[in-house]
Design a protein around this motif. Structure first.
Motif, short mmCIF file in Angstrom:
data_model
loop_
_atom_site.label_atom_id
_atom_site.label_comp_id
_atom_site.label_asym_id
_atom_site.label_seq_id
_atom_site.Cartn_x
_atom_site.Cartn_y
_atom_site.Cartn_z
N SER A 1 -5.89 1.72 -0.89
CA SER A 1 -6.88 0.87 -1.78
C SER A 1 -6.32 0.09 -2.68
O SER A 1 -7.01 -0.73 -3.53
N LYS B 1 -1.09 4.89 -7.52
CA LYS B 1 -0.71 6.43 -7.25
C LYS B 1 0.61 6.74 -8.07
O LYS B 1 1.49 5.83 -8.01
N ASP B 2 0.84 8.00 -8.48
CA ASP B 2 1.84 8.37 -9.22
C ASP B 2 2.39 7.54 -10.25
O ASP B 2 1.49 6.99 -10.99
N GLN C 1 0.75 -1.22 -0.05
CA GLN C 1 -0.13 0.09 0.02
C GLN C 1 0.84 1.28 -0.16
O GLN C 1 0.39 2.46 -0.44
N HIS D 1 1.20 1.66 -3.73
CA HIS D 1 0.26 1.50 -4.57
C HIS D 1 -1.13 2.16 -4.16
O HIS D 1 -2.27 1.94 -4.76
N GLY D 2 -0.81 2.68 -2.93
CA GLY D 2 -2.27 3.32 -2.56
C GLY D 2 -2.83 2.69 -1.22
O GLY D 2 -2.87 1.37 -1.40
N ARG E 1 -2.63 0.73 -10.49
CA ARG E 1 -3.80 0.08 -9.88
C ARG E 1 -3.64 -1.41 -9.98
O ARG E 1 -3.41 -2.00 -11.05
#
Length: 226
Positions: A157, A161-162, A151, A154-155, A166
């Motif tokens: 959730s 990101k950046d 996370q 990759h964020g 996803r």
């Protein structure tokens, strides 16, 4: 002329790989690519538009609006803009090797690459496939992801990101194949992070991680309903 040269190069690659069972997917990809080029030519003639028409090309493998429903092809919908730009440049330069994406990416201008990235980043993501839940497998996959702090890049959730993509809701077969490619070194992360992480995963670990990620519903995660 450029389109004919690209088609010729791709068909040559497909011809070398053959049409046997072992190389069936390569051949299928080549046929999809040729069909896409043909359809783009028709669109250009009808609209007097400039080739290529990138969205039409992407549709044949990645689905309408970049939403793939095939486990082997990644969804582009909802991918971070910076990630799409980086990957298209990687395909164009050969840093990320693919006999079909390479010619396509090299035919795009920087402005077209940016426009594609903006377009796909704005599309609402959805899960790639009808996923058969396996609770034990998914719990193991979640534990592996948390232990490796996926996370962080990759964020929260896992929606990306950046320049991190996803992962939530991508096809299980695609996710497993990419983790295996990072593990073997066939695919290279410029930062080295993914190669290092994948090297710690067993084949069972890869199946567990891919199964967990494929089972996530990005449309629900994006709206905060999961």
């Amino acid at each position: 002329m450029k389109r004919a040269m690209i088609i010729g190069a791709v068909l040559a690659v497909a011809g070398m790989t053959g049409v046997g069972v072992l190389y069936g997917r390569d051949y299928l990809d080549g046929m999809r690519f040729e069909t896409a080029m043909s359809e783009i030519g028709k669109t250009e003639e009808a609209n007097a538009g400039q080739w290529p028409q990138p969205q039409e090309t992407c549709f044949f493998c990645h689905g309408p609006h970049g939403q793939s429903f095939n486990s082997w092809y990644p969804a582009l919908s909802g991918q971070p803009q910076a990630y799409v730009v980086a990957q298209l440049h990687a395909f164009a330069s050969g840093q990320r090797d693919n006999p079909y994406m390479g010619p396509l990416a090299r035919a795009l201008s920087d402005e077209q690459i940016k426009s594609l990235a903006v377009y796909f980043a704005q599309q609402r993501p959805a899960r790639n496939e009808t996923h058969q839940a396996d609770k034990a497998l998914e719990m193991r996959g979640l534990a592996l992801i948390q232990a490796r702090s996926c996370q962080a890049c990759h964020g929260a959730s896992l929606l990306g990101k950046d320049q991190a993509p996803r992962l939530a809701g991508q096809g299980e077969a695609y996710l497993a194949s990419q983790l295996a490619a990072f593990k073997s070194g066939r695919r290279h992360d410029p930062r080295g992070a993914m190669n290092g992480i994948a090297a710690t995963l067993s084949d069972d670990d890869i199946r567990s991680v891919a199964g967990y990620l494929a089972g996530l519903a990005p449309e629900e995660l994006a709206s905060g309903t999961q």
